[in-house]
Design a protein around this motif. Structure first.
Motif, PDB file in Angstrom:
ATOM      1  N   THR A  90      10.579 -63.191-128.159  1.00  0.00           N
ATOM      2  CA  THR A  90      11.715 -62.445-127.640  1.00  0.00           C
ATOM      3  C   THR A  90      12.841 -63.430-127.321  1.00  0.00           C
ATOM      4  O   THR A  90      12.592 -64.627-127.145  1.00  0.00           O
ATOM      5  CB  THR A  90      11.323 -61.693-126.360  1.00  0.00           C
ATOM      6  N   PRO A  91      14.065 -62.947-127.234  1.00  0.00           N
ATOM      7  CA  PRO A  91      15.168 -63.851-126.881  1.00  0.00           C
ATOM      8  C   PRO A  91      14.952 -64.552-125.547  1.00  0.00           C
ATOM      9  O   PRO A  91      15.264 -65.731-125.407  1.00  0.00           O
ATOM     10  CB  PRO A  91      16.384 -62.928-126.837  1.00  0.00           C
ATOM     11  N   SER A  92      14.391 -63.867-124.562  1.00  0.00           N
ATOM     12  CA  SER A  92      14.163 -64.511-123.264  1.00  0.00           C
ATOM     13  C   SER A  92      13.080 -65.579-123.357  1.00  0.00           C
ATOM     14  O   SER A  92      13.174 -66.631-122.719  1.00  0.00           O
ATOM     15  CB  SER A  92      13.802 -63.478-122.199  1.00  0.00           C
ATOM     16  N   ALA A  93      12.053 -65.340-124.171  1.00  0.00           N
ATOM     17  CA  ALA A  93      11.007 -66.341-124.349  1.00  0.00           C
ATOM     18  C   ALA A  93      11.550 -67.558-125.095  1.00  0.00           C
ATOM     19  O   ALA A  93      11.228 -68.697-124.753  1.00  0.00           O
ATOM     20  CB  ALA A  93       9.818 -65.752-125.095  1.00  0.00           C
ATOM     21  N   ALA A  94      12.379 -67.320-126.092  1.00  0.00           N
ATOM     22  CA  ALA A  94      12.982 -68.426-126.842  1.00  0.00           C
ATOM     23  C   ALA A  94      13.880 -69.260-125.929  1.00  0.00           C
ATOM     24  O   ALA A  94      13.876 -70.497-125.993  1.00  0.00           O
ATOM     25  CB  ALA A  94      13.777 -67.896-128.022  1.00  0.00           C
ATOM     26  N   LYS A  95      14.633 -68.601-125.068  1.00  0.00           N
ATOM     27  CA  LYS A  95      15.505 -69.310-124.125  1.00  0.00           C
ATOM     28  C   LYS A  95      14.672 -70.154-123.165  1.00  0.00           C
ATOM     29  O   LYS A  95      15.017 -71.301-122.865  1.00  0.00           O
ATOM     30  CB  LYS A  95      16.356 -68.300-123.351  1.00  0.00           C
ATOM     31  N   ARG A  96      13.582 -69.597-122.674  1.00  0.00           N
ATOM     32  CA  ARG A  96      12.693 -70.315-121.760  1.00  0.00           C
ATOM     33  C   ARG A  96      12.074 -71.536-122.445  1.00  0.00           C
ATOM     34  O   ARG A  96      12.022 -72.617-121.884  1.00  0.00           O
ATOM     35  CB  ARG A  96      11.616 -69.377-121.233  1.00  0.00           C
ATOM     36  N   GLN A  97      11.626 -71.356-123.695  1.00  0.00           N
ATOM     37  CA  GLN A  97      11.033 -72.464-124.444  1.00  0.00           C
ATOM     38  C   GLN A  97      12.061 -73.576-124.692  1.00  0.00           C
ATOM     39  O   GLN A  97      11.744 -74.754-124.563  1.00  0.00           O
ATOM     40  CB  GLN A  97      10.465 -71.969-125.764  1.00  0.00           C
ATOM     41  N   LYS A  98      13.276 -73.184-125.023  1.00  0.00           N
ATOM     42  CA  LYS A  98      14.331 -74.163-125.254  1.00  0.00           C
ATOM     43  C   LYS A  98      14.621 -74.941-123.973  1.00  0.00           C
ATOM     44  O   LYS A  98      14.820 -76.158-123.996  1.00  0.00           O
ATOM     45  CB  LYS A  98      15.592 -73.475-125.763  1.00  0.00           C
ATOM     46  N   SER A  99      14.624 -74.259-122.854  1.00  0.00           N
ATOM     47  CA  SER A  99      14.851 -74.904-121.565  1.00  0.00           C
ATOM     48  C   SER A  99      13.731 -75.891-121.246  1.00  0.00           C
ATOM     49  O   SER A  99      13.983 -77.008-120.774  1.00  0.00           O
ATOM     50  CB  SER A  99      14.952 -73.845-120.471  1.00  0.00           C
ATOM     51  N   GLU A 100      12.499 -75.503-121.509  1.00  0.00           N
ATOM     52  CA  GLU A 100      11.352 -76.382-121.270  1.00  0.00           C
ATOM     53  C   GLU A 100      11.434 -77.633-122.153  1.00  0.00           C
ATOM     54  O   GLU A 100      11.160 -78.741-121.689  1.00  0.00           O
ATOM     55  CB  GLU A 100      10.043 -75.639-121.535  1.00  0.00           C
ATOM     56  N   ILE A 101      11.805 -77.448-123.394  1.00  0.00           N
ATOM     57  CA  ILE A 101      11.943 -78.582-124.314  1.00  0.00           C
ATOM     58  C   ILE A 101      13.023 -79.534-123.807  1.00  0.00           C
ATOM     59  O   ILE A 101      12.840 -80.759-123.817  1.00  0.00           O
ATOM     60  CB  ILE A 101      12.247 -78.100-125.743  1.00  0.00           C
ATOM     61  N   GLY A 102      14.139 -78.996-123.343  1.00  0.00           N
ATOM     62  CA  GLY A 102      15.213 -79.826-122.810  1.00  0.00           C
ATOM     63  C   GLY A 102      14.766 -80.629-121.597  1.00  0.00           C
ATOM     64  O   GLY A 102      15.075 -81.822-121.481  1.00  0.00           O
ATOM     65  N   ARG A 103      14.025 -79.976-120.686  1.00  0.00           N
ATOM     66  CA  ARG A 103      13.511 -80.684-119.504  1.00  0.00           C
ATOM     67  C   ARG A 103      12.534 -81.775-119.899  1.00  0.00           C
ATOM     68  O   ARG A 103      12.578 -82.890-119.364  1.00  0.00           O
ATOM     69  CB  ARG A 103      12.849 -79.706-118.539  1.00  0.00           C
ATOM     70  N   ASP A 104      11.643 -81.472-120.840  1.00  0.00           N
ATOM     71  CA  ASP A 104      10.674 -82.472-121.297  1.00  0.00           C
ATOM     72  C   ASP A 104      11.376 -83.660-121.948  1.00  0.00           C
ATOM     73  O   ASP A 104      11.023 -84.811-121.703  1.00  0.00           O
ATOM     74  CB  ASP A 104       9.683 -81.861-122.286  1.00  0.00           C
ATOM     75  N   ARG A 105      12.369 -83.373-122.767  1.00  0.00           N
ATOM     76  CA  ARG A 105      13.100 -84.447-123.452  1.00  0.00           C
ATOM     77  C   ARG A 105      13.804 -85.349-122.439  1.00  0.00           C
ATOM     78  O   ARG A 105      13.737 -86.571-122.546  1.00  0.00           O
ATOM     79  CB  ARG A 105      14.105 -83.858-124.428  1.00  0.00           C
ATOM     80  N   LEU A 106      14.449 -84.750-121.449  1.00  0.00           N
ATOM     81  CA  LEU A 106      15.145 -85.541-120.435  1.00  0.00           C
ATOM     82  C   LEU A 106      14.150 -86.385-119.635  1.00  0.00           C
ATOM     83  O   LEU A 106      14.406 -87.555-119.350  1.00  0.00           O
ATOM     84  CB  LEU A 106      15.959 -84.639-119.515  1.00  0.00           C
ATOM     85  N   ARG A 107      13.001 -85.815-119.290  1.00  0.00           N
ATOM     86  CA  ARG A 107      11.967 -86.563-118.563  1.00  0.00           C
ATOM     87  C   ARG A 107      11.503 -87.777-119.362  1.00  0.00           C
ATOM     88  O   ARG A 107      11.395 -88.885-118.838  1.00  0.00           O
ATOM     89  CB  ARG A 107      10.776 -85.664-118.236  1.00  0.00           C
ATOM     90  N   ILE A 108      11.267 -87.570-120.648  1.00  0.00           N
ATOM     91  CA  ILE A 108      10.820 -88.665-121.515  1.00  0.00           C
ATOM     92  C   ILE A 108      11.914 -89.717-121.657  1.00  0.00           C
ATOM     93  O   ILE A 108      11.635 -90.921-121.624  1.00  0.00           O
ATOM     94  CB  ILE A 108      10.373 -88.112-122.884  1.00  0.00           C
ATOM     95  N   GLU A 109      13.165 -89.291-121.789  1.00  0.00           N
ATOM     96  CA  GLU A 109      14.260 -90.253-121.898  1.00  0.00           C
ATOM     97  C   GLU A 109      14.436 -91.029-120.595  1.00  0.00           C
ATOM     98  O   GLU A 109      14.772 -92.210-120.620  1.00  0.00           O
ATOM     99  CB  GLU A 109      15.560 -89.556-122.305  1.00  0.00           C
ATOM    100  N   ARG A 110      14.191 -90.397-119.462  1.00  0.00           N
ATOM    101  CA  ARG A 110      14.248 -91.115-118.178  1.00  0.00           C
ATOM    102  C   ARG A 110      13.155 -92.190-118.124  1.00  0.00           C
ATOM    103  O   ARG A 110      13.392 -93.300-117.650  1.00  0.00           O
ATOM    104  CB  ARG A 110      14.089 -90.150-117.007  1.00  0.00           C
ATOM    105  N   GLU A 111      11.966 -91.840-118.592  1.00  0.00           N
ATOM    106  CA  GLU A 111      10.867 -92.814-118.628  1.00  0.00           C
ATOM    107  C   GLU A 111      11.222 -93.978-119.552  1.00  0.00           C
ATOM    108  O   GLU A 111      10.964 -95.140-119.230  1.00  0.00           O
ATOM    109  CB  GLU A 111       9.575 -92.142-119.087  1.00  0.00           C
ATOM    110  N   GLU A 112      11.796 -93.666-120.691  1.00  0.00           N
ATOM    111  CA  GLU A 112      12.211 -94.704-121.638  1.00  0.00           C
ATOM    112  C   GLU A 112      13.257 -95.628-121.001  1.00  0.00           C
ATOM    113  O   GLU A 112      13.165 -96.851-121.106  1.00  0.00           O
ATOM    114  CB  GLU A 112      12.782 -94.059-122.894  1.00  0.00           C
ATOM    115  N   ALA A 113      14.237 -95.034-120.332  1.00  0.00           N
ATOM    116  CA  ALA A 113      15.283 -95.824-119.685  1.00  0.00           C
ATOM    117  C   ALA A 113      14.683 -96.749-118.628  1.00  0.00           C
ATOM    118  O   ALA A 113      15.068 -97.916-118.522  1.00  0.00           O
ATOM    119  CB  ALA A 113      16.337 -94.916-119.065  1.00  0.00           C
TER     120      ALA A 113
END
Length: 61
Positions: free
Chosen positions: A4-27
């Motif tokens: 559903t559009p709401s599920a896709a939005k939630r998944q995209k948000s989770e991916i963004g948070r995960d990516r930022l967390r990983i980039e913070r660890e890398e930094a």
């Protein structure tokens, strides 16, 4: 798999948070050798929030 559009939005948000967390660890892994004087640079496409160690927060008014 269809979502559903709401599920896709939630998944995209989770991916963004995960990516930022990983980039913070890398930094953080790069900051330590930099502090020791090693010439290591951040990736040019790294998220500025991660490289600068900034965390955005929203507050209720």
């Amino acid at each position: 798999m269809l979502t559903t559009p709401s599920a896709a939005k939630r998944q995209k948000s989770e991916i963004g948070r995960d990516r930022l967390r990983i980039e913070r660890e890398e930094a953080a892994l790069i900051w330590h050798p930099q502090a020791q004087g090693d010439a290591i640079e951040q990736r040019p496409d790294a998220t500025p929030l991660a490289v600068l160690g900034i965390e955005l927060r929203t507050f209720a008014r």
